[in-house]
Design a protein around this motif. Structure first.
Motif, PDB file in Angstrom:
ATOM      1  N   THR A 241      34.533 132.258  45.228  1.00  0.00           N
ATOM      2  CA  THR A 241      35.009 130.945  45.655  1.00  0.00           C
ATOM      3  C   THR A 241      36.489 130.881  45.330  1.00  0.00           C
ATOM      4  O   THR A 241      36.878 130.854  44.164  1.00  0.00           O
ATOM      5  CB  THR A 241      34.248 129.813  44.948  1.00  0.00           C
ATOM      6  N   HIS A 242      37.331 130.888  46.373  1.00  0.00           N
ATOM      7  CA  HIS A 242      38.774 130.888  46.174  1.00  0.00           C
ATOM      8  C   HIS A 242      39.280 129.465  45.919  1.00  0.00           C
ATOM      9  O   HIS A 242      38.564 128.483  46.144  1.00  0.00           O
ATOM     10  CB  HIS A 242      39.468 131.503  47.383  1.00  0.00           C
ATOM     11  N   LEU A 243      40.526 129.354  45.481  1.00  0.00           N
ATOM     12  CA  LEU A 243      41.060 128.067  45.043  1.00  0.00           C
ATOM     13  C   LEU A 243      41.166 127.039  46.167  1.00  0.00           C
ATOM     14  O   LEU A 243      41.208 125.841  45.898  1.00  0.00           O
ATOM     15  CB  LEU A 243      42.442 128.258  44.412  1.00  0.00           C
ATOM     16  N   ASP A 244      41.217 127.486  47.421  1.00  0.00           N
ATOM     17  CA  ASP A 244      41.302 126.537  48.527  1.00  0.00           C
ATOM     18  C   ASP A 244      39.946 125.938  48.886  1.00  0.00           C
ATOM     19  O   ASP A 244      39.864 125.086  49.775  1.00  0.00           O
ATOM     20  CB  ASP A 244      41.890 127.212  49.759  1.00  0.00           C
ATOM     21  N   SER A 245      38.875 126.351  48.219  1.00  0.00           N
ATOM     22  CA  SER A 245      37.542 125.852  48.536  1.00  0.00           C
ATOM     23  C   SER A 245      37.453 124.337  48.353  1.00  0.00           C
ATOM     24  O   SER A 245      37.984 123.767  47.396  1.00  0.00           O
ATOM     25  CB  SER A 245      36.508 126.532  47.634  1.00  0.00           C
ATOM     26  N   LYS A 246      36.725 123.701  49.255  1.00  0.00           N
ATOM     27  CA  LYS A 246      36.497 122.259  49.117  1.00  0.00           C
ATOM     28  C   LYS A 246      35.682 121.933  47.872  1.00  0.00           C
ATOM     29  O   LYS A 246      35.715 120.807  47.386  1.00  0.00           O
ATOM     30  CB  LYS A 246      35.784 121.730  50.368  1.00  0.00           C
ATOM     31  N   ARG A 247      34.953 122.915  47.355  1.00  0.00           N
ATOM     32  CA  ARG A 247      34.192 122.685  46.127  1.00  0.00           C
ATOM     33  C   ARG A 247      35.109 122.385  44.945  1.00  0.00           C
ATOM     34  O   ARG A 247      34.754 121.636  44.041  1.00  0.00           O
ATOM     35  CB  ARG A 247      33.332 123.902  45.806  1.00  0.00           C
ATOM     36  N   LEU A 248      36.267 123.005  44.934  1.00  0.00           N
ATOM     37  CA  LEU A 248      37.201 122.800  43.828  1.00  0.00           C
ATOM     38  C   LEU A 248      38.072 121.569  44.047  1.00  0.00           C
ATOM     39  O   LEU A 248      38.524 120.952  43.092  1.00  0.00           O
ATOM     40  CB  LEU A 248      38.073 124.044  43.639  1.00  0.00           C
ATOM     41  N   ASP A 249      38.319 121.232  45.307  1.00  0.00           N
ATOM     42  CA  ASP A 249      39.000 119.990  45.669  1.00  0.00           C
ATOM     43  C   ASP A 249      40.304 119.810  44.884  1.00  0.00           C
ATOM     44  O   ASP A 249      40.529 118.781  44.239  1.00  0.00           O
ATOM     45  CB  ASP A 249      38.065 118.802  45.424  1.00  0.00           C
TER      46      ASP A 249
ATOM     47  N   PHE B 126      41.388 132.734  57.215  1.00  0.00           N
ATOM     48  CA  PHE B 126      42.282 132.917  56.068  1.00  0.00           C
ATOM     49  C   PHE B 126      41.841 134.127  55.244  1.00  0.00           C
ATOM     50  O   PHE B 126      42.662 134.880  54.709  1.00  0.00           O
ATOM     51  CB  PHE B 126      42.261 131.639  55.221  1.00  0.00           C
ATOM     52  N   GLY B 127      40.546 134.345  55.168  1.00  0.00           N
ATOM     53  CA  GLY B 127      40.025 135.496  54.436  1.00  0.00           C
ATOM     54  C   GLY B 127      40.389 136.815  55.077  1.00  0.00           C
ATOM     55  O   GLY B 127      40.470 137.848  54.408  1.00  0.00           O
ATOM     56  N   GLY B 128      40.626 136.807  56.393  1.00  0.00           N
ATOM     57  CA  GLY B 128      41.068 138.023  57.055  1.00  0.00           C
ATOM     58  C   GLY B 128      42.454 138.435  56.597  1.00  0.00           C
ATOM     59  O   GLY B 128      42.752 139.628  56.479  1.00  0.00           O
ATOM     60  N   GLN B 129      43.310 137.445  56.349  1.00  0.00           N
ATOM     61  CA  GLN B 129      44.624 137.770  55.785  1.00  0.00           C
ATOM     62  C   GLN B 129      44.458 138.376  54.399  1.00  0.00           C
ATOM     63  O   GLN B 129      45.117 139.365  54.057  1.00  0.00           O
ATOM     64  CB  GLN B 129      45.509 136.522  55.697  1.00  0.00           C
ATOM     65  N   THR B 130      43.575 137.800  53.592  1.00  0.00           N
ATOM     66  CA  THR B 130      43.325 138.325  52.246  1.00  0.00           C
ATOM     67  C   THR B 130      42.896 139.778  52.307  1.00  0.00           C
ATOM     68  O   THR B 130      43.421 140.632  51.588  1.00  0.00           O
ATOM     69  CB  THR B 130      42.248 137.483  51.543  1.00  0.00           C
ATOM     70  N   ALA B 131      41.928 140.069  53.177  1.00  0.00           N
ATOM     71  CA  ALA B 131      41.462 141.446  53.331  1.00  0.00           C
ATOM     72  C   ALA B 131      42.589 142.344  53.820  1.00  0.00           C
ATOM     73  O   ALA B 131      42.741 143.489  53.369  1.00  0.00           O
ATOM     74  CB  ALA B 131      40.275 141.497  54.290  1.00  0.00           C
ATOM     75  N   GLY B 132      43.385 141.836  54.751  1.00  0.00           N
ATOM     76  CA  GLY B 132      44.479 142.623  55.284  1.00  0.00           C
ATOM     77  C   GLY B 132      45.513 142.986  54.239  1.00  0.00           C
ATOM     78  O   GLY B 132      46.036 144.112  54.223  1.00  0.00           O
ATOM     79  N   ILE B 133      45.832 142.056  53.369  1.00  0.00           N
ATOM     80  CA  ILE B 133      46.822 142.321  52.319  1.00  0.00           C
ATOM     81  C   ILE B 133      46.362 143.463  51.424  1.00  0.00           C
ATOM     82  O   ILE B 133      47.158 144.307  50.994  1.00  0.00           O
ATOM     83  CB  ILE B 133      47.083 141.041  51.497  1.00  0.00           C
ATOM     84  N   LEU B 134      45.074 143.545  51.169  1.00  0.00           N
ATOM     85  CA  LEU B 134      44.547 144.601  50.297  1.00  0.00           C
ATOM     86  C   LEU B 134      44.691 145.982  50.915  1.00  0.00           C
ATOM     87  O   LEU B 134      44.640 146.991  50.200  1.00  0.00           O
ATOM     88  CB  LEU B 134      43.087 144.327  49.953  1.00  0.00           C
TER      89      LEU B 134
ATOM     90  N   PHE C 197      39.335 129.320  54.986  1.00  0.00           N
ATOM     91  CA  PHE C 197      39.897 128.189  54.256  1.00  0.00           C
ATOM     92  C   PHE C 197      38.838 127.105  54.037  1.00  0.00           C
ATOM     93  O   PHE C 197      38.182 126.654  54.969  1.00  0.00           O
ATOM     94  CB  PHE C 197      41.075 127.609  55.044  1.00  0.00           C
ATOM     95  N   GLY C 198      38.652 126.713  52.781  1.00  0.00           N
ATOM     96  CA  GLY C 198      37.758 125.617  52.438  1.00  0.00           C
ATOM     97  C   GLY C 198      36.325 125.997  52.157  1.00  0.00           C
ATOM     98  O   GLY C 198      35.557 125.177  51.665  1.00  0.00           O
ATOM     99  N   SER C 199      35.917 127.225  52.475  1.00  0.00           N
ATOM    100  CA  SER C 199      34.529 127.630  52.285  1.00  0.00           C
ATOM    101  C   SER C 199      34.276 128.009  50.823  1.00  0.00           C
ATOM    102  O   SER C 199      35.011 127.612  49.924  1.00  0.00           O
ATOM    103  CB  SER C 199      34.185 128.783  53.230  1.00  0.00           C
ATOM    104  N   ASN C 200      33.239 128.806  50.561  1.00  0.00           N
ATOM    105  CA  ASN C 200      32.862 129.117  49.186  1.00  0.00           C
ATOM    106  C   ASN C 200      31.967 130.348  49.171  1.00  0.00           C
ATOM    107  O   ASN C 200      31.673 130.940  50.218  1.00  0.00           O
ATOM    108  CB  ASN C 200      32.149 127.923  48.545  1.00  0.00           C
ATOM    109  N   LEU C 201      31.494 130.704  47.990  1.00  0.00           N
ATOM    110  CA  LEU C 201      30.701 131.932  47.822  1.00  0.00           C
ATOM    111  C   LEU C 201      29.323 131.879  48.471  1.00  0.00           C
ATOM    112  O   LEU C 201      28.638 132.906  48.550  1.00  0.00           O
ATOM    113  CB  LEU C 201      30.572 132.285  46.342  1.00  0.00           C
TER     114      LEU C 201
END
Length: 286
Positions: free
Chosen positions: A64-72, A115-123, A39-43
């Motif tokens: 870079t997912h939508l929760d990234s702090k870069r997108l704010d 949070f990315g582990g959940q993403t990977a898990g869903i796949l 959560f909050g990280s980026n590419l």
């Protein structure tokens, strides 16, 4: 070498999808790791893992997912309650574009931290009950052969703290019983997150509650960033420890080479070395 940003049009997302590709300088038909950040990280995050995997012969793709702090995104952005779903859609969008890479599309592993582990898990079969609709859809993707989940959330229910229940509704009901693909779970035995009342044992749930061919690396004294996997100079690392990072690097790469059929030697050696009494960690399988 790394190339970034590669921009993929994603009109329904509201923001174009920016992607980074890291790969060896030579080789063709290389296996792929789809990596989802926390959560909050980026590419640009997780270089200690990404560089190590690429040096071992893998193409690593990060978004870079939508929760990234870069997108704010604003706190009231209507996409926020569906962050978990947009992440999965991001990964599917990347999978759709793999034809443009010199990659082996039959050997794709999904990996992610937190949070990315959940993403990977869903796949690979994790089912999340949508807090908006109440449905627990199968959003797995047959193009993904295995998963690696690092310091990832466990079962929801009464074990969630009030903060997690109110602010992270996609954690309320997770069903691991449909993850039949092979997988490696990495958990720190000091990863006491403020999201669960169950302590560090919570992050072992993806291993314990999943059926089939699974392995669990427990990192001794590891906190949420497992010694510093999120970056070479990441300020959020609370348990900075180069040997801990090296353990995660080596075991995850050995697993990637094993599960994609490249070579089983390093994985077999890791299982032997980390079976009992190793000062850095313990590896078990079922």
């Amino acid at each position: 070498m790394s190339v970034k940003p590669i921009v993929l049009e994603a009109p329904q997302r509201g923001e174009d999808l920016q992607v980074r590709v890291t790969a060896p300088t030579t080789g063709t038909s290389l296996p792929v790791v789809l990596f989802a950040h926390g959560f909050g990280s980026n590419l640009d995050g997780y270089a200690p893992l990404v560089d190590h995997w690429a040096s071992g012969g893998f193409i690593v793709i990060q978004a870079t997912h939508l929760d990234s702090k870069r997108l704010d995104l604003p706190a009231d952005d209507p996409r926020r309650p569906q962050m978990w779903r947009y992440r999965v859609q991001d990964m599917r969008r990347i999978l759709d574009e793999l034809t443009t890479l010199e990659a082996d599309r039959s050997r794709v592993v999904a990996a992610g931290h937190s949070f990315g582990g959940q993403t990977a898990g869903i796949l690979v079969g994790l089912r999340v009950r949508d807090p908006r609709t109440g449905a627990a859809e199968d959003l797995s993707d047959a193009r993904v052969m295995a998963g690696i989940q690092l310091a990832t959330a466990g079962r929801g229910g009464d074990g969630l703290t009030p903060f997690a229940h109110d602010n992270l509704p996609w954690l309320r009901d997770q069903d691991f019983s449909h993850i039949t693909a092979p997988g490696l779970v990495v958990a720190g035995d000091k990863d006491d997150l403020p999201l669960s009342t169950r302590g560090p044992a919570w992050t072992a749930d993806p291993y314990i509650l999943s059926p089939g061919d699974k392995s669990l690396l427990t990192v001794r004294d590891g906190e949420h960033f497992l010694g510093g996997i999120s970056g070479y100079r990441a300020a959020e690392t609370t348990d900075e420890h180069p040997d801990r990072v090296a353990l995660v690097q080596q075991v995850t790469l050995a697993y990637l080479r094993h599960v994609t059929g490249i070579d089983h030697t390093d994985w077999n050696n890791a299982q032997t070395a980390l079976k009992d009494g190793h000062p850095l960690g313990h590896l078990e399988s079922k």
